[in-house]
Design a protein around this motif. Structure first.
Motif, PDB file in Angstrom:
ATOM      1  N   LYS A  90       0.834  -1.216  -0.140  1.00  0.00           N
ATOM      2  CA  LYS A  90      -0.140   0.133   0.143  1.00  0.00           C
ATOM      3  C   LYS A  90       0.875   1.208  -0.226  1.00  0.00           C
ATOM      4  O   LYS A  90       1.870   1.558   0.649  1.00  0.00           O
ATOM      5  N   ARG A  91       0.534   1.986  -0.761  1.00  0.00           N
ATOM      6  CA  ARG A  91       1.539   3.416  -1.118  1.00  0.00           C
ATOM      7  C   ARG A  91       0.924   4.371  -0.051  1.00  0.00           C
ATOM      8  O   ARG A  91      -0.137   4.680   0.115  1.00  0.00           O
ATOM      9  N   SER A  92       1.769   5.277   0.431  1.00  0.00           N
ATOM     10  CA  SER A  92       1.347   6.325   1.016  1.00  0.00           C
ATOM     11  C   SER A  92       1.650   7.389   0.115  1.00  0.00           C
ATOM     12  O   SER A  92       2.553   7.468  -0.646  1.00  0.00           O
ATOM     13  N   GLU A  93       0.431   8.330  -0.061  1.00  0.00           N
ATOM     14  CA  GLU A  93       0.380   9.238  -1.042  1.00  0.00           C
ATOM     15  C   GLU A  93       1.328  10.274  -1.019  1.00  0.00           C
ATOM     16  O   GLU A  93       1.971  10.729  -1.928  1.00  0.00           O
ATOM     17  N   ALA A  94       1.666  10.807   0.373  1.00  0.00           N
ATOM     18  CA  ALA A  94       2.765  11.837   0.526  1.00  0.00           C
ATOM     19  C   ALA A  94       4.196  11.091   0.240  1.00  0.00           C
ATOM     20  O   ALA A  94       4.636  12.065  -0.530  1.00  0.00           O
ATOM     21  N   ALA A  95       4.346   9.948   0.494  1.00  0.00           N
ATOM     22  CA  ALA A  95       5.772   9.318  -0.074  1.00  0.00           C
ATOM     23  C   ALA A  95       5.774   9.237  -1.499  1.00  0.00           C
ATOM     24  O   ALA A  95       6.576   9.690  -2.090  1.00  0.00           O
ATOM     25  N   ARG A  96       4.677   9.005  -2.219  1.00  0.00           N
ATOM     26  CA  ARG A  96       4.772   8.662  -3.704  1.00  0.00           C
ATOM     27  C   ARG A  96       4.660  10.086  -4.315  1.00  0.00           C
ATOM     28  O   ARG A  96       5.514  10.183  -5.319  1.00  0.00           O
ATOM     29  N   GLN A  97       4.030  11.174  -3.808  1.00  0.00           N
ATOM     30  CA  GLN A  97       4.451  12.487  -4.303  1.00  0.00           C
ATOM     31  C   GLN A  97       5.870  12.694  -4.099  1.00  0.00           C
ATOM     32  O   GLN A  97       6.330  13.496  -5.058  1.00  0.00           O
ATOM     33  N   ALA A  98       6.118  12.692  -2.850  1.00  0.00           N
ATOM     34  CA  ALA A  98       7.887  12.952  -2.824  1.00  0.00           C
ATOM     35  C   ALA A  98       8.635  12.494  -3.701  1.00  0.00           C
ATOM     36  O   ALA A  98       9.611  12.978  -4.249  1.00  0.00           O
ATOM     37  N   VAL A  99       8.656  11.165  -3.896  1.00  0.00           N
ATOM     38  CA  VAL A  99       9.180  10.336  -4.905  1.00  0.00           C
ATOM     39  C   VAL A  99       9.046  10.767  -6.312  1.00  0.00           C
ATOM     40  O   VAL A  99      10.231  11.273  -7.080  1.00  0.00           O
ATOM     41  N   LEU A 100       8.042  11.141  -6.641  1.00  0.00           N
ATOM     42  CA  LEU A 100       7.864  11.578  -8.283  1.00  0.00           C
ATOM     43  C   LEU A 100       8.391  13.151  -8.196  1.00  0.00           C
ATOM     44  O   LEU A 100       9.132  13.244  -9.270  1.00  0.00           O
ATOM     45  N   GLU A 101       8.294  13.653  -7.180  1.00  0.00           N
ATOM     46  CA  GLU A 101       8.639  15.308  -7.283  1.00  0.00           C
ATOM     47  C   GLU A 101      10.242  15.268  -7.196  1.00  0.00           C
ATOM     48  O   GLU A 101      10.832  15.833  -8.181  1.00  0.00           O
ATOM     49  N   ALA A 102      11.009  14.144  -6.441  1.00  0.00           N
ATOM     50  CA  ALA A 102      12.242  14.273  -6.414  1.00  0.00           C
ATOM     51  C   ALA A 102      12.999  13.624  -7.755  1.00  0.00           C
ATOM     52  O   ALA A 102      13.954  14.235  -8.293  1.00  0.00           O
ATOM     53  N   ALA A 103      12.214  12.723  -8.167  1.00  0.00           N
ATOM     54  CA  ALA A 103      12.519  12.250  -9.654  1.00  0.00           C
ATOM     55  C   ALA A 103      12.608  13.279 -10.784  1.00  0.00           C
ATOM     56  O   ALA A 103      13.809  13.357 -11.399  1.00  0.00           O
ATOM     57  N   LEU A 104      11.724  13.856 -10.734  1.00  0.00           N
ATOM     58  CA  LEU A 104      11.388  15.176 -11.780  1.00  0.00           C
ATOM     59  C   LEU A 104      12.507  16.245 -11.638  1.00  0.00           C
ATOM     60  O   LEU A 104      13.240  16.652 -12.470  1.00  0.00           O
ATOM     61  N   ALA A 105      12.949  16.564 -10.459  1.00  0.00           N
ATOM     62  CA  ALA A 105      13.698  17.525 -10.063  1.00  0.00           C
ATOM     63  C   ALA A 105      15.077  17.275 -10.347  1.00  0.00           C
ATOM     64  O   ALA A 105      15.833  17.858 -11.041  1.00  0.00           O
ATOM     65  N   LEU A 106      15.512  16.087 -10.120  1.00  0.00           N
ATOM     66  CA  LEU A 106      16.726  15.528 -10.259  1.00  0.00           C
ATOM     67  C   LEU A 106      17.102  15.213 -11.775  1.00  0.00           C
ATOM     68  O   LEU A 106      18.363  15.612 -12.159  1.00  0.00           O
ATOM     69  N   CYS A 107      16.176  14.842 -12.380  1.00  0.00           N
ATOM     70  CA  CYS A 107      16.315  14.690 -13.802  1.00  0.00           C
ATOM     71  C   CYS A 107      16.622  16.219 -14.633  1.00  0.00           C
ATOM     72  O   CYS A 107      17.442  16.332 -15.370  1.00  0.00           O
ATOM     73  N   LYS A 108      15.760  16.956 -14.069  1.00  0.00           N
ATOM     74  CA  LYS A 108      15.762  18.447 -14.668  1.00  0.00           C
ATOM     75  C   LYS A 108      17.099  19.117 -14.384  1.00  0.00           C
ATOM     76  O   LYS A 108      17.546  20.023 -14.938  1.00  0.00           O
ATOM     77  N   GLU A 109      17.503  18.557 -13.249  1.00  0.00           N
ATOM     78  CA  GLU A 109      19.000  19.178 -12.866  1.00  0.00           C
ATOM     79  C   GLU A 109      20.017  18.517 -13.327  1.00  0.00           C
ATOM     80  O   GLU A 109      21.105  19.308 -13.992  1.00  0.00           O
ATOM     81  N   ASP A 110      20.069  17.179 -13.732  1.00  0.00           N
ATOM     82  CA  ASP A 110      21.241  16.504 -14.162  1.00  0.00           C
ATOM     83  C   ASP A 110      21.082  15.748 -15.407  1.00  0.00           C
ATOM     84  O   ASP A 110      22.195  14.968 -15.659  1.00  0.00           O
ATOM     85  N   GLY A 111      19.840  15.707 -15.806  1.00  0.00           N
ATOM     86  CA  GLY A 111      19.580  14.818 -16.876  1.00  0.00           C
ATOM     87  C   GLY A 111      19.392  13.278 -16.444  1.00  0.00           C
ATOM     88  O   GLY A 111      19.608  12.675 -15.343  1.00  0.00           O
TER      89      GLY A 111
END
Length: 215
Positions: free
Chosen positions: A29-50
């Motif tokens: 079972k996913r925690s929605e807060a944790a899921r959003q934190a992971v998605l936001e982190a993935a997008l941010a890191l990709c936009k920073e470093d590729g």
């Protein structure tokens, strides 16, 4: 009788309470807060470093969600990023219907261009490139992002057909290829994305040709 009933009720409540306390958490079972934190982190890191430098370890560190948990929810960094891009595209790259087909298509194509650029750090471009090597990711990209958006495109074009902006018998698959295909051609060969005037010219040429073909 009332005393016995009260005792039975207390015993029942006690059992329910302790069952709830001792119940093991559902690891799937996913925690929605944790899921959003992971998605936001993935997008941010990709936009920073590729995309090539993106790692699950980095996503875990940025999001505060453990690497183990991330791997329990997603099989790869590509899968994490795809889910993030699907949500981003839904928020930013829809198919508006203002009654002006040319302006609506320009707005939608500009939103797609924004998702694809700059290509060095674009999450969507990174996923497209990775999907060429990962069949599972390619299938998920197609089924979860591309096909639903083709459906939205078709719905918008059917609205244009009802208004008489394009012929009733227009081949919507061909039209989609002509309008969106130019973006991916220019992306792959590093030809630069069209500006607003170039987009308008291409859209008008396609629509003129589509209407001419119907007569």
């Amino acid at each position: 009788m009332k005393v016995e009933d009260d005792i039975r009720l207390c015993n029942t409540l006690r059992v329910v309470y302790f069952e709830g306390v001792n119940k093991a958490p559902d690891p799937t079972k996913r925690s929605e807060a944790a899921r959003q934190a992971v998605l936001e982190a993935a997008l941010a890191l990709c936009k920073e470093d590729g995309y090539p430098r993106l790692t699950i370890e980095g996503i875990a560190a940025r999001s505060g969600v453990s690497k183990k948990t991330i791997y329990r929810w997603w099989p790869s960094k590509g899968a994490v990023l795809l889910e993030a891009v699907i949500e981003e595209a839904a928020d930013t790259a829809g198919h508006p219907d203002t009654g002006n087909l040319v302006e609506d298509v320009i707005a939608q194509l500009k939103a797609v261009i924004a998702l694809l650029t700059p290509h060095q750090t674009s999450a969507l471009t990174g996923i497209i490139a990775e999907a060429l090597r990962d069949d599972d990711l390619a299938a998920n990209l197609r089924e979860q992002l591309i096909m639903p958006n083709i459906g939205l495109f078709d719905e918008r074009m059917r609205s244009a057909q009802r208004r008489g902006e394009i012929p009733e018998g227009a081949d919507l698959k061909l039209l989609n290829d002509l309008l969106h295909g130019t973006l991916y051609h220019r992306l792959v060969f590093h030809l630069g994305m069209p500006d607003d005037d170039e987009l308008r010219e291409r859209i008008e040429v396609v629509l003129v040709g589509l209407n001419a073909r119907a007569h």
